[in-house]
Enzyme design. Sequence first.
Site, mmCIF file in Angstrom:
data_model
loop_
_atom_site.group_PDB
_atom_site.id
_atom_site.type_symbol
_atom_site.label_atom_id
_atom_site.label_comp_id
_atom_site.label_asym_id
_atom_site.label_seq_id
_atom_site.Cartn_x
_atom_site.Cartn_y
_atom_site.Cartn_z
ATOM 1 N N SER A 22 -1.628 -62.486 -62.577
ATOM 2 C CA SER A 22 -2.133 -63.719 -63.179
ATOM 3 C C SER A 22 -1.878 -63.650 -64.673
ATOM 4 C CB SER A 22 -3.645 -63.805 -62.919
ATOM 5 O OG SER A 22 -4.272 -64.786 -63.709
ATOM 6 N N TYR A 35 -12.410 -60.520 -62.676
ATOM 7 C CA TYR A 35 -11.113 -61.088 -62.347
ATOM 8 C C TYR A 35 -10.026 -60.440 -63.202
ATOM 9 C CZ TYR A 35 -7.575 -64.559 -61.136
ATOM 10 O OH TYR A 35 -6.442 -65.176 -60.682
#
Length: 166
Positions: A22, A35
Amino acid sequence: GTQAFMPHLRRAGQGHIVNCSSLFGLLAVPMQASYNASKFAVRGYTESLRQELDIARCGVSATCVHPGGVRTPIVQAARMDAGLATQLGVDVGALRGRFDSLLAVSSPEQAAEKILRGVLKNKRRVLVGADAWWLDKLVRLLGSAYQPLTAYLGRLSIQKSQAKRD
């Protein structure tokens, strides 16, 4: 998944592992610690694996993908607890809408094409979208000095949201 398929790819003498990280595997942002940790882990794992495969010269390679905003339903389907909304001072629906309107810049088709081109060129890292490209450059230029900037922008966002609420 990588470990399950790796013996088959090695036996075949060819193949390519694509692991999806990401933007948050390139830089860390406030209120996303778990995350961020998982996406940095994907990056580290894939980069290490790629080096091991390079050493082995077994015909298998690996690429780490860092997509920016891609227009998929992932944000709409994500679990966001009320604590996050309270901490940010905004409604969860507003957060979802903000992502879709500001950050979802690449289509899924554009993302897939970029990833496949990267695999065909045996790239170590694929950045999907102009947002990913710019943020990668920012982090490379500033090093860890980007962190006070993201903290400042986070504070501004919270203040702006609280002012709208009041």
